[in-house]
Design a protein around this motif. Structure first.
Motif, PDB file in Angstrom:
ATOM      1  N   VAL A 276      -1.770 -66.619 -17.682  1.00  0.00           N
ATOM      2  CA  VAL A 276      -1.345 -66.184 -16.710  1.00  0.00           C
ATOM      3  C   VAL A 276      -3.038 -64.835 -16.232  1.00  0.00           C
ATOM      4  CG1 VAL A 276       0.400 -65.383 -17.569  1.00  0.00           C
ATOM      5  CG2 VAL A 276      -1.243 -64.463 -18.445  1.00  0.00           C
ATOM      6  N   SER A 277      -4.184 -65.528 -16.981  1.00  0.00           N
ATOM      7  CA  SER A 277      -5.437 -64.860 -16.213  1.00  0.00           C
ATOM      8  C   SER A 277      -5.937 -65.052 -15.451  1.00  0.00           C
ATOM      9  CB  SER A 277      -6.061 -65.137 -17.549  1.00  0.00           C
ATOM     10  OG  SER A 277      -6.907 -66.507 -17.720  1.00  0.00           O
ATOM     11  N   GLY A 278      -6.860 -63.920 -15.177  1.00  0.00           N
ATOM     12  CA  GLY A 278      -7.679 -64.459 -13.475  1.00  0.00           C
ATOM     13  C   GLY A 278      -7.112 -63.115 -12.148  1.00  0.00           C
ATOM     14  N   LEU A 279      -6.125 -61.733 -12.976  1.00  0.00           N
ATOM     15  CA  LEU A 279      -5.340 -61.573 -11.414  1.00  0.00           C
ATOM     16  C   LEU A 279      -6.092 -60.961 -10.191  1.00  0.00           C
ATOM     17  CD1 LEU A 279      -2.619 -59.819 -13.003  1.00  0.00           C
ATOM     18  CD2 LEU A 279      -2.142 -62.899 -12.243  1.00  0.00           C
ATOM     19  N   THR A 280      -5.543 -61.188  -9.402  1.00  0.00           N
ATOM     20  CA  THR A 280      -6.884 -60.169  -8.317  1.00  0.00           C
ATOM     21  C   THR A 280      -6.634 -58.540  -7.983  1.00  0.00           C
ATOM     22  OG1 THR A 280      -6.705 -62.537  -6.726  1.00  0.00           O
ATOM     23  CG2 THR A 280      -7.089 -60.172  -5.521  1.00  0.00           C
ATOM     24  N   ARG A 281      -7.174 -58.117  -8.158  1.00  0.00           N
ATOM     25  CA  ARG A 281      -7.829 -56.829  -7.936  1.00  0.00           C
ATOM     26  C   ARG A 281      -6.138 -56.346  -6.957  1.00  0.00           C
ATOM     27  NH1 ARG A 281     -10.072 -53.578 -11.464  1.00  0.00           N
ATOM     28  NH2 ARG A 281      -9.765 -51.235  -9.901  1.00  0.00           N
TER      29      ARG A 281
ATOM     30  N   GLU B 113      -0.503 -65.799  -3.501  1.00  0.00           N
ATOM     31  CA  GLU B 113      -0.360 -66.585  -3.507  1.00  0.00           C
ATOM     32  C   GLU B 113      -0.898 -67.697  -4.515  1.00  0.00           C
ATOM     33  OE1 GLU B 113      -0.324 -69.266   1.016  1.00  0.00           O
ATOM     34  OE2 GLU B 113      -1.741 -68.128   0.346  1.00  0.00           O
ATOM     35  N   GLU B 114      -2.313 -66.736  -5.259  1.00  0.00           N
ATOM     36  CA  GLU B 114      -2.584 -67.737  -6.495  1.00  0.00           C
ATOM     37  C   GLU B 114      -2.228 -66.861  -7.635  1.00  0.00           C
ATOM     38  OE1 GLU B 114      -4.772 -66.225  -4.122  1.00  0.00           O
ATOM     39  OE2 GLU B 114      -5.253 -67.971  -3.076  1.00  0.00           O
ATOM     40  N   ASP B 115      -1.440 -65.622  -6.882  1.00  0.00           N
ATOM     41  CA  ASP B 115      -1.082 -65.111  -8.378  1.00  0.00           C
ATOM     42  C   ASP B 115       0.147 -64.363  -8.541  1.00  0.00           C
ATOM     43  OD1 ASP B 115      -3.756 -64.298  -8.651  1.00  0.00           O
ATOM     44  OD2 ASP B 115      -3.725 -62.050  -7.832  1.00  0.00           O
ATOM     45  N   LEU B 116       1.191 -65.100  -7.824  1.00  0.00           N
ATOM     46  CA  LEU B 116       2.740 -65.383  -7.924  1.00  0.00           C
ATOM     47  C   LEU B 116       3.186 -65.993  -8.940  1.00  0.00           C
ATOM     48  CD1 LEU B 116       5.316 -64.069  -7.183  1.00  0.00           C
ATOM     49  CD2 LEU B 116       5.336 -65.554  -5.056  1.00  0.00           C
ATOM     50  N   PRO B 117       2.565 -66.871  -8.667  1.00  0.00           N
ATOM     51  CA  PRO B 117       3.068 -68.001  -9.916  1.00  0.00           C
ATOM     52  C   PRO B 117       2.466 -67.950 -11.070  1.00  0.00           C
ATOM     53  CG  PRO B 117       2.335 -69.819  -8.212  1.00  0.00           C
ATOM     54  CD  PRO B 117       1.596 -68.024  -7.832  1.00  0.00           C
ATOM     55  N   LYS B 118       1.981 -66.966 -11.588  1.00  0.00           N
ATOM     56  CA  LYS B 118       1.633 -66.080 -12.372  1.00  0.00           C
ATOM     57  C   LYS B 118       1.886 -65.229 -13.443  1.00  0.00           C
ATOM     58  CE  LYS B 118      -3.917 -67.236 -11.913  1.00  0.00           C
ATOM     59  NZ  LYS B 118      -4.900 -66.791 -12.013  1.00  0.00           N
ATOM     60  N   LEU B 119       2.420 -64.459 -11.959  1.00  0.00           N
ATOM     61  CA  LEU B 119       3.198 -63.866 -12.981  1.00  0.00           C
ATOM     62  C   LEU B 119       5.103 -64.033 -13.109  1.00  0.00           C
ATOM     63  CD1 LEU B 119       2.106 -60.426 -10.405  1.00  0.00           C
ATOM     64  CD2 LEU B 119       1.660 -60.410 -12.793  1.00  0.00           C
TER      65      LEU B 119
ATOM     66  N   THR C  91      -5.025 -54.969 -12.015  1.00  0.00           N
ATOM     67  CA  THR C  91      -3.384 -55.847 -12.681  1.00  0.00           C
ATOM     68  C   THR C  91      -3.580 -57.036 -13.845  1.00  0.00           C
ATOM     69  OG1 THR C  91      -4.736 -57.763 -11.176  1.00  0.00           O
ATOM     70  CG2 THR C  91      -3.124 -56.181 -10.052  1.00  0.00           C
ATOM     71  N   ALA C  92      -4.997 -57.263 -14.018  1.00  0.00           N
ATOM     72  CA  ALA C  92      -5.256 -58.182 -15.165  1.00  0.00           C
ATOM     73  C   ALA C  92      -4.771 -57.265 -16.557  1.00  0.00           C
ATOM     74  CB  ALA C  92      -5.982 -58.025 -15.552  1.00  0.00           C
ATOM     75  N   GLU C  93      -4.658 -55.961 -16.619  1.00  0.00           N
ATOM     76  CA  GLU C  93      -4.998 -55.329 -17.378  1.00  0.00           C
ATOM     77  C   GLU C  93      -3.006 -54.427 -17.388  1.00  0.00           C
ATOM     78  OE1 GLU C  93      -5.341 -52.311 -20.688  1.00  0.00           O
ATOM     79  OE2 GLU C  93      -6.354 -54.210 -20.186  1.00  0.00           O
ATOM     80  N   PHE C  94      -2.743 -54.054 -16.339  1.00  0.00           N
ATOM     81  CA  PHE C  94      -1.158 -53.925 -16.332  1.00  0.00           C
ATOM     82  C   PHE C  94      -0.382 -54.847 -16.625  1.00  0.00           C
ATOM     83  CE2 PHE C  94       2.574 -55.189 -13.522  1.00  0.00           C
ATOM     84  CZ  PHE C  94       3.137 -53.758 -13.607  1.00  0.00           C
TER      85      PHE C  94
ATOM     86  N   ASP D 297       6.312 -56.383  -8.937  1.00  0.00           N
ATOM     87  CA  ASP D 297       7.627 -56.194  -8.372  1.00  0.00           C
ATOM     88  C   ASP D 297       8.381 -57.596  -7.528  1.00  0.00           C
ATOM     89  OD1 ASP D 297       9.808 -54.292  -8.575  1.00  0.00           O
ATOM     90  OD2 ASP D 297       9.292 -52.840  -7.098  1.00  0.00           O
ATOM     91  N   LEU D 298       8.189 -57.645  -6.430  1.00  0.00           N
ATOM     92  CA  LEU D 298       8.502 -59.263  -5.593  1.00  0.00           C
ATOM     93  C   LEU D 298       8.518 -60.322  -6.702  1.00  0.00           C
ATOM     94  CD1 LEU D 298       8.454 -60.388  -3.189  1.00  0.00           C
ATOM     95  CD2 LEU D 298       6.112 -61.581  -3.435  1.00  0.00           C
TER      96      LEU D 298
END
Length: 359
Positions: free
Chosen positions: A179-184, A261-267, A135-138, A223-224
Motif C-alpha cells: 500500500v505504499s506510495g499514496l498521493t497527497r 485510480e492508482e490509490d483506490l486498489p491500495k486502500l 495520506t501515507a501517514e494517515f 471513505d470511498l
C-alpha cells in the motif's frame, strides 16, 4: 424519561451498544438512548470524544443526520423511522438512482468539512494525527492501530488461531509494501463506516446516515474505499459511483480525488487485510454466544472466515486456506477455550461442498 415503560422498545440489535427507543412525554418523535456494551473488543480507531457532540456540530452542515435533544443529563439522538438500505436492497443488489444520488451528495458535504472548521472534541492528540494531506501517514496510523490494538493486544486469546491461519507479525510488513506510495490529498471529515445498515430510508424516500462513532478526519479516498468494500455494489454501479464520487469531491474541494485510480486498489487492499483480524476475532468470539456449537455452526463460521482470508491473501502475503483447514482451526481454538476438560470433541467432518456465505 418516557414516563411509561410500556412504550420503551429494546434492547435493539447492535454490536457496540445496548440501545432503547421511546418517545418523550407529550411527543410523537421517538428518541434513542444507548450505552456502550461492557467488555467489548474495539476493532476500529475512534477519533471523536462523543458521537452526540459531533452530530451537534454537524447540524445544518450535513443533510440527513439525526437531531439531538437533551433530556436531563442524557443527550438523545432522534430515532429515524424507516427501513435500512440493507433491508430494502441487500448486499450485492443495485440501489435506485435517487438513493445513489443522495449518497454522492453526502460525500460532497463531507469533503467540505475541514479539520479546522469543526467544534467537536477529538480524542487523539495533535502528535497522533497525520499532517494535513499526508495520506501515507494517515494510512500508516490505521495499519498501526490494527497491528497494535487488534493483533498484538488480542494475541494472548487468539495466538493459536492466528498461527494456524498463518497470520503473524510479518504480515503487516508485507501489507505496508503493498500500500505504499499514496498521493497527497486534502483531508476532510470521514464517516468511515458507510454500509447498507448505516443508511435508513424514511417513508418519503429520504436517506439518513446513522452511527457516526467511527468518524475521523483524513483521506477522502479512504471513505470511498470503505464504502465500496462494505456496500458490495454490482460492478457497473460501482463504476458509476466511483466517477460520481470523483466529480463530487473535486467540486467540493479541488484535489480530493488526486491519484485516485492508482490509490483506490491500495486502500481496498488495506480494508481486506484489516477485515481479516476483525472478522477472525469476532467470528471466533461469536461461537461463545451460540446455544450449541455443532458441526453445522462451525462449518458456517469457517466458511465466512475463509472468504475473508482468501480476499486478503495477496495484501497479507499468505496462502489462501481451504474451508476445511479454517473450520478445523476454528474448532481447535473453540474447544481449547470454551470446552471443559475431558469433554468430547465433535467428529471430524469429511469433505463436503463449499458452504454458501454472505447475504
Amino acid at each position: 424519561m418516557s414516563g411509561d415503560a410500556g412504550v420503551v422498545e429494546g434492547p435493539l440489535h447492535g454490536y457496540h451498544h445496548e440501545t432503547y427507543v421511546a418517545p418523550l412525554p407529550g411527543g410523537e418523535v421517538r428518541w434513542k438512548c444507548r450505552e456502550p456494551r461492557p467488555g467489548l473488543l474495539w476493532f476500529d480507531r475512534r477519533c471523536f470524544a462523543s458521537e452526540e457532540e459531533l452530530l451537534r456540530a454537524l447540524q445544518r452542515r450535513i443533510d440527513g443526520i439525526p437531531d439531538l435533544i437533551q433530556a436531563g443529563s442524557a443527550s438523545l439522538q432522534r430515532f429515524i423511522e424507516g427501513e435500512t438500505l440493507g433491508a430494502l436492497y441487500g448486499s450485492g443488489r443495485e440501489i435506485p438512482p435517487f438513493l445513489l444520488g443522495q449518497i454522492v451528495s453526502l460525500f460532497w458535504q463531507l469533503a467540505r468539512v475541514k479539520p479546522d472548521s469543526l467544534a467537536a472534541e477529538r480524542t487523539c492528540t495533535s502528535d497522533d494525527r497525520a499532517a494535513e494531506g499526508d495520506t501515507a501517514e494517515f494510512l500508516e496510523r490505521l495499519i498501526l492501530f490494527t497491528e497494535k490494538r487488534v493483533y498484538r493486544r488480542n494475541m494472548p486469546k487468539f495466538e493459536g488461531l492466528f498461527r494456524d491461519l498463518d497470520l503473524h507479525a510479518g504480515s503487516f510488513g508485507h501489507l505496508r509494501k503493498q500500500v505504499s506510495g499514496l498521493t497527497r490529498r486534502p483531508f476532510c471529515l470521514l464517516h468511515a463506516d458507510l454500509h447498507r445498515e448505516n443508511f435508513v430510508i424514511d417513508a418519503q424516500g429520504r436517506l439518513w446516515t446513522i452511527d457516526w462513532e467511527l468518524a475521523m478526519f483524513g483521506d477522502p479516498l479512504y471513505d470511498l474505499a470503505t464504502h465500496l468494500y462494505l456496500m458490495r455494489y454490482p460492478q457497473d454501479q460501482e463504476s458509476r459511483m466511483k466517477e460520481r464520487w470523483r466529480a463530487a469531491v473535486e467540486d467540493a474541494a479541488p484535489g480530493s480525488s488526486a491519484g485516485w485510480e492508482e490509490d483506490l486498489p491500495k486502500l481496498l487492499a488495506f480494508k481486506k487485510a484489516q477485515s481479516v483480524f476483525t472478522d477472525v476475532s469476532r467470528t471466533a468470539l461469536s461461537l461463545a454466544e451460540e446455544p450449541e456449537v455443532d458441526e453445522r455452526v462451525l462449518v458456517h463460521a469457517g466458511g465466512r472466515m475463509q472468504e475473508v482470508l482468501r480476499a486478503a491473501a495477496t495484501p497479507l502475503g499468505i496462502d489462501s486456506p481451504t474451508v476445511e483447514h479454517v473450520t478445523a482451526s476454528l474448532e481447535k481454538w473453540y474447544f481449547k477455550n470454551y470446552t471443559p476438560v475431558g469433554a468430547e470433541r465433535l467428529p471430524r467432518p469429511g469433505p463436503r461442498p463449499r458452504p454458501c456465505v454472505g447475504s
